[in-house]
Design an enzyme around this catalytic site. Sequence first.
Site, PDB file in Angstrom:
ATOM      1  N   HIS A  18      -3.912  55.810  -0.277  1.00  0.00           N
ATOM      2  CA  HIS A  18      -4.052  57.002   0.562  1.00  0.00           C
ATOM      3  C   HIS A  18      -5.030  58.018  -0.052  1.00  0.00           C
ATOM      4  O   HIS A  18      -5.215  58.080  -1.279  1.00  0.00           O
ATOM      5  CB  HIS A  18      -2.682  57.633   0.802  1.00  0.00           C
ATOM      6  CG  HIS A  18      -1.833  56.808   1.723  1.00  0.00           C
ATOM      7  ND1 HIS A  18      -0.658  57.253   2.279  1.00  0.00           N
ATOM      8  CD2 HIS A  18      -2.017  55.558   2.229  1.00  0.00           C
ATOM      9  CE1 HIS A  18      -0.153  56.324   3.071  1.00  0.00           C
ATOM     10  NE2 HIS A  18      -0.961  55.270   3.044  1.00  0.00           N
TER      11      HIS A  18
ATOM     12  N   CYS B  13       2.877  60.420  -0.324  1.00  0.00           N
ATOM     13  CA  CYS B  13       1.899  61.406  -0.814  1.00  0.00           C
ATOM     14  C   CYS B  13       2.581  62.738  -1.108  1.00  0.00           C
ATOM     15  O   CYS B  13       2.177  63.445  -2.045  1.00  0.00           O
ATOM     16  CB  CYS B  13       0.761  61.563   0.192  1.00  0.00           C
ATOM     17  SG  CYS B  13      -0.285  60.090   0.253  1.00  0.00           S
TER      18      CYS B  13
ATOM     19  N   GLU C 155      -4.856  61.175  -0.471  1.00  0.00           N
ATOM     20  CA  GLU C 155      -4.261  62.163  -1.386  1.00  0.00           C
ATOM     21  C   GLU C 155      -4.131  61.579  -2.792  1.00  0.00           C
ATOM     22  O   GLU C 155      -4.420  62.242  -3.794  1.00  0.00           O
ATOM     23  CB  GLU C 155      -2.872  62.589  -0.884  1.00  0.00           C
ATOM     24  CG  GLU C 155      -2.879  63.256   0.488  1.00  0.00           C
ATOM     25  CD  GLU C 155      -2.692  62.281   1.646  1.00  0.00           C
ATOM     26  OE1 GLU C 155      -3.202  61.145   1.585  1.00  0.00           O
ATOM     27  OE2 GLU C 155      -2.045  62.677   2.630  1.00  0.00           O
TER      28      GLU C 155
HETATM   29  O1  LIG Z   1      -0.628  60.455   3.797  1.00  0.00           O
HETATM   30  C1  LIG Z   1      -1.419  59.636   4.325  1.00  0.00           C
HETATM   31  C2  LIG Z   1      -1.062  58.860   5.409  1.00  0.00           C
HETATM   32  C3  LIG Z   1      -1.922  57.903   5.860  1.00  0.00           C
HETATM   33  N1  LIG Z   1      -3.119  57.715   5.258  1.00  0.00           N
HETATM   34  C4  LIG Z   1      -3.998  56.651   5.729  1.00  0.00           C
HETATM   35  C5  LIG Z   1      -3.456  55.267   5.550  1.00  0.00           C
HETATM   36  C6  LIG Z   1      -4.111  54.488   6.649  1.00  0.00           C
HETATM   37  O2  LIG Z   1      -5.387  54.020   6.174  1.00  0.00           O
HETATM   38  C7  LIG Z   1      -4.299  55.523   7.749  1.00  0.00           C
HETATM   39  C8  LIG Z   1      -3.239  55.466   8.840  1.00  0.00           C
HETATM   40  O3  LIG Z   1      -3.543  54.390   9.669  1.00  0.00           O
HETATM   41  P1  LIG Z   1      -3.004  54.321  11.191  1.00  0.00           P
HETATM   42  O4  LIG Z   1      -3.757  53.174  11.782  1.00  0.00           O
HETATM   43  O5  LIG Z   1      -3.324  55.629  11.840  1.00  0.00           O
HETATM   44  O6  LIG Z   1      -1.514  54.085  11.117  1.00  0.00           O
HETATM   45  O7  LIG Z   1      -4.182  56.796   7.129  1.00  0.00           O
HETATM   46  C9  LIG Z   1      -3.509  58.517   4.211  1.00  0.00           C
HETATM   47  O8  LIG Z   1      -4.613  58.354   3.646  1.00  0.00           O
HETATM   48  N2  LIG Z   1      -2.650  59.476   3.796  1.00  0.00           N
HETATM   49 ZN    ZN Z   2       0.236  59.086   2.143  1.00  0.00          ZN
END
Ligand SMILES: O=c1ccn([C@H]2C[C@H](O)[C@@H](COP(=O)(O)O)O2)c(=O)[nH]1
Ligand code: ZN
Length: 145
Positions: free
Chosen positions: A73, A102, A75
């Site tokens: 992620h 996160c 973060e």
């Molecule tokens: O706290 C977060 C939550 C999600 N992400 C990222 C992880 C994934 O690559 C996308 C979410 O994918 P969807 O297809 O919209 O479910 O977002 C993040 O970086 N931080």
């Molecule tokens: Zn996350």
Amino acid sequence: MKKEDYFMAAACLAAQRSKDASTQVGAVIVNETDNKIVGTGYNGMPAGLDDELPWERGDEKNNYNKKYLYVTHAELNAIVNKNCADVNGCTMYVTLFPCNECAKLIIQSGIRKVIYLSNKYETRTETKASRRMLDQAMVDTQCTK
Ligand SMILES: O=c1ccn([C@H]2C[C@H](O)[C@@H](COP(=O)(O)O)O2)c(=O)[nH]1
Ligand SMILES: [Zn+2]
């Protein structure tokens, strides 16, 4: 331009580096004392594995061939990419409200404020758990919209 807009624009720019076709997320960590960016990140695969792992979505989060088991992620990347000893008291600008995992990292690393752009998954259990932890840890959360 307001300081908040400038740092959120930097988070949006970082998000553009993500290869996730459905949700690009960017995060920057700011030391508010001197208004400096001390870490940036976006959602991506673990280092060196960018072309080895699947980016497919699908509903089942625990599926071996879907991205959820692998993606790092934004973060987490911003925190591990920090260019200073610690991020105690810093603010995180992030394009999507943090998930529960996160939120734990944010609390444990000492970040005291989270400014976010979108909370498109606010009804999900993970997001509610994140909100619960951030509120209880008295991490200030603000939406920029
Ligand atoms: O706290 C977060 C939550 C999600 N992400 C990222 C992880 C994934 O690559 C996308 C979410 O994918 P969807 O297809 O919209 O479910 O977002 C993040 O970086 N931080
Ligand atoms: Zn996350």
